[in-house]
Scaffold this active site. Structure first.
Site, PDB file in Angstrom:
ATOM      1  N   GLU A   1      16.317   5.293 -23.928  1.00 12.53           N
ATOM      2  CA  GLU A   1      16.703   5.252 -22.508  1.00 12.53           C
ATOM      3  C   GLU A   1      15.632   4.516 -21.704  1.00 12.53           C
ATOM      4  O   GLU A   1      15.495   4.723 -20.510  1.00 12.53           O
ATOM      5  CB  GLU A   1      17.061   6.646 -21.953  1.00 12.53           C
ATOM      6  CG  GLU A   1      16.089   7.753 -22.235  1.00 12.53           C
ATOM      7  CD  GLU A   1      14.806   7.612 -21.453  1.00 12.53           C
ATOM      8  OE1 GLU A   1      13.839   7.042 -22.016  1.00 12.53           O
ATOM      9  OE2 GLU A   1      14.746   8.067 -20.291  1.00 12.53           O
ATOM     10  N   TRP A   2      14.906   3.641 -22.407  1.00  9.00           N
ATOM     11  CA  TRP A   2      13.978   2.658 -21.808  1.00  9.00           C
ATOM     12  C   TRP A   2      12.863   3.296 -20.983  1.00  9.00           C
ATOM     13  O   TRP A   2      12.378   2.702 -20.029  1.00  9.00           O
ATOM     14  CB  TRP A   2      14.762   1.633 -20.973  1.00  9.00           C
ATOM     15  CG  TRP A   2      15.995   1.157 -21.665  1.00  9.00           C
ATOM     16  CD1 TRP A   2      16.032   0.357 -22.781  1.00  9.00           C
ATOM     17  CD2 TRP A   2      17.357   1.454 -21.337  1.00  9.00           C
ATOM     18  NE1 TRP A   2      17.329   0.152 -23.167  1.00  9.00           N
ATOM     19  CE2 TRP A   2      18.165   0.808 -22.291  1.00  9.00           C
ATOM     20  CE3 TRP A   2      17.967   2.201 -20.334  1.00  9.00           C
ATOM     21  CZ2 TRP A   2      19.554   0.888 -22.282  1.00  9.00           C
ATOM     22  CZ3 TRP A   2      19.348   2.278 -20.319  1.00  9.00           C
ATOM     23  CH2 TRP A   2      20.126   1.630 -21.277  1.00  9.00           C
ATOM     24  N   GLY A   3      12.499   4.534 -21.343  1.00 17.11           N
ATOM     25  CA  GLY A   3      11.381   5.183 -20.657  1.00 17.11           C
ATOM     26  C   GLY A   3      11.700   5.643 -19.247  1.00 17.11           C
ATOM     27  O   GLY A   3      10.806   6.057 -18.504  1.00 17.11           O
TER      28      GLY A   3
ATOM     29  N   ASP B   1      13.586  -3.480 -22.935  1.00 16.03           N
ATOM     30  CA  ASP B   1      13.785  -4.268 -24.165  1.00 16.03           C
ATOM     31  C   ASP B   1      12.641  -5.271 -24.328  1.00 16.03           C
ATOM     32  O   ASP B   1      12.203  -5.883 -23.359  1.00 16.03           O
ATOM     33  CB  ASP B   1      15.097  -5.065 -24.081  1.00 16.03           C
ATOM     34  CG  ASP B   1      16.309  -4.193 -24.349  1.00 16.03           C
ATOM     35  OD1 ASP B   1      16.156  -2.957 -24.449  1.00 16.03           O
ATOM     36  OD2 ASP B   1      17.412  -4.759 -24.456  1.00 16.03           O
TER      37      ASP B   1
ATOM     38  N   ASP C   1      21.493   4.876 -27.878  1.00 14.96           N
ATOM     39  CA  ASP C   1      21.252   4.096 -26.658  1.00 14.96           C
ATOM     40  C   ASP C   1      21.771   4.857 -25.432  1.00 14.96           C
ATOM     41  O   ASP C   1      22.354   5.947 -25.560  1.00 14.96           O
ATOM     42  CB  ASP C   1      21.974   2.737 -26.819  1.00 14.96           C
ATOM     43  CG  ASP C   1      21.171   1.597 -26.236  1.00 14.96           C
ATOM     44  OD1 ASP C   1      20.349   1.841 -25.347  1.00 14.96           O
ATOM     45  OD2 ASP C   1      21.398   0.450 -26.671  1.00 14.96           O
TER      46      ASP C   1
HETATM   47  C1  GLA Z   1      20.173  -1.967 -25.277  1.00 17.40           C
HETATM   48  C2  GLA Z   1      18.977  -1.624 -26.157  1.00 17.40           C
HETATM   49  C3  GLA Z   1      18.732  -2.753 -27.131  1.00 17.40           C
HETATM   50  C4  GLA Z   1      19.966  -3.010 -27.966  1.00 17.40           C
HETATM   51  C5  GLA Z   1      21.161  -3.247 -27.063  1.00 17.40           C
HETATM   52  C6  GLA Z   1      22.476  -3.248 -27.850  1.00 17.40           C
HETATM   53  O1  GLA Z   1      19.888  -3.029 -24.439  1.00 17.40           O
HETATM   54  O2  GLA Z   1      17.854  -1.401 -25.364  1.00 17.40           O
HETATM   55  O3  GLA Z   1      17.635  -2.434 -27.980  1.00 17.40           O
HETATM   56  O4  GLA Z   1      20.198  -1.918 -28.814  1.00 17.40           O
HETATM   57  O5  GLA Z   1      21.308  -2.263 -26.064  1.00 17.40           O
HETATM   58  O6  GLA Z   1      23.566  -3.631 -27.106  1.00 17.40           O
END
Ligand code: GLA
Length: 422
Positions: A194-196, A216, A157
């Protein structure tokens, strides 16, 4: 000057070559289960030995194992602290013997996965009484620990990555963990998260087997709709060895049993129609299929999607192409409400999906097969992959009624001989 520049480019290429991820994994998208939304609402699940063992037991008997679900992954819920030697330690209250939990999962025929963070603490740190260490400063040490435990999947993450006022660089951190995992000599699937933010589809394939391409995924329609929208145009970056990860499947609804003292209870945030759209689109886009809900108690839509062999075959197709939007069908005068999606499959076949984003109205959506490469003027044998019904005669297009937020999915087998294509 020119020579220096050429050398520099060459050096960079050599470096890339040296650090390229060569673990041979992810030739098709990974399939499995993750703890994230199972017993509690997403993020409130407290994974533990009993839950994980029960999940492994269930997956061996409910058909998931035969269908290819092979990973059992912990999210941000298993680690506790570092010991005096800096080794990461599982929470002893929930995992009295973490290695025994892993052995159990392995003995049932599954691969075990863990979660970590590139920074100093994990993402859930803000919601817990104490901070859970990330891997920063311990990449090699953690990689060795995971390998010694027979961990075969690592998600890293991207929280708490600002150090002394300076942001860490994801290119550097993911490369370092990738090298550390490879250096263990064990094949460990590596997922970046890293969410793109830094367009990982353009470069992460060098380091990881899959990359979270967006935010997410939560258990409500706006989230599913936005993730589908966000991934338009990214299909071309997916392929054997590296996949756009649309995030966890919320199929059937997140868990809420801990609030009602009803283990296994789901509190769905979406309708079954919306869960059907979710699963079809994750399959069409060749996303990892990681179920985060409680598969110990499957609802009807969970069975119809998660155990749908024909849809899974689309996701796992060996051609390894990420499907994408190929056009729109004009509904109610709005050009992008009704969408046409396609994924080329082996042997010149296709999976196609017609998707209705409209919040209120059902629409008849037409997909003209001439939109697909090599299909101009051709007909195809058509099969509905959700109902498993085959249409009697070949067609050049299909018109399907689609509910609001719904999707219908078909497989096309082009007809090549003259006498059948008339
Ligand atoms: C981030 C990630 C999620 C999850 C949480 C855990 O938000 O994007 O998928 O793993 O952390 O705390």
């Amino acid at each position: 000057m020119v020579v220096t520049l050429a050398l520099l480019v060459l050096c960079c290429q050599c470096l890339q070559h040296v650090i390229a991820l060569k673990n041979g994994l992810g030739l098709v998208p990974p399939m499995g289960w993750n703890t994230w939304c199972t017993q509690g609402l997403c993020g409130l699940d407290r994974c533990n030995d009993k839950e994980v063992r029960e999940i492994a037991d269930t997956m061996t008997t409910n058909g998931m194992k035969e269908l290819g679900y092979e990973y059992i992954n912990m999210d941000d819920c298993w680690a506790d602290k570092r010991d005096d030697n800096g080794n990461i330690v599982a929470d002893p209250k929930r995992f009295p013997d973490f290695e025994a939990t892993i052995r159990y999962v392995n003995e049932k025929g599954f691969k075990f996965g863990v979660y970590t963070d590139a920074g100093i603490y994990t993402c859930s740190t803000g919601t817990r009484l104490h901070r859970i260490p990330g891997s920063y400063g311990h990449y090699e040490q953690d990689a060795k620990t995971y390998a010694s435990w027979n961990v075969e999947y690592v998600k890293m993450d991207w929280c708490n990555t600002k150090l002394n006022g300076t942001d860490l660089d994801p290119h550097v951190q993911y490369a370092q963990m990738s090298v550390a995992l490879n250096a263990t000599g064990k094949p460990i699937f590596f997922n970046s998260c890293e969410w793109g933010k830094d367009s990982p589809w353009e470069w992460m394939r060098t380091y990881a087997n899959s990359w979270r391409s967006g935010p997410d995924h939560s258990d409500h329609w706006a989230s599913t709709r936005d993730i589908i929208e966000h991934n338009i145009g990214l299909g071309k970056y997916a392929g054997p060895g590296g996949w756009n990860d649309l995030d966890f499947l919320m199929t059937g609804g997140q868990g809420c049993g801990i609030f009602f003292n009803e283990p296994g209870k789901h509190c769905p945030g979406m309708t079954d129609t919306e869960y059907k759209t979710e699963f079809i689109m994750w399959c069409i886009m060749a996303s990892p299929l990681l179920v985060a809900t409680d598969i110990r108690n499957m609802t009807d839509v969970m069975k119809a999607t998660l155990l749908n062999k024909e849809l899974i075959a689309v996701n796992q197709d060996k051609l390894g192409v990420g499907g994408d939007k190929v056009g729109n069908w004009n509904c109610s005068g709005n050009a992008s409400l009704c969408q046409l999606w396609a994924k080329p499959l082996v042997n010149g076949t296709f999976a196609i999906a017609v998707y209705n984003k409209d919040d209120n109205e059902a629409h008849n959506i037409t997909f003209d097969f001439g939109l697909l490469p090599g299909m101009t003027g051709k007909k195809a044998q058509v099969r509905n992959l959700y109902t498993h019904e085959e249409y009697a005669s070949p067609m050049a297009s299909i018109t399907a009624p689609v509910e609001p937020h719904g999707t219908e999915v078909f497989k096309l087998t082009p007809i090549t001989t003259d006498n059948t294509s008339a």
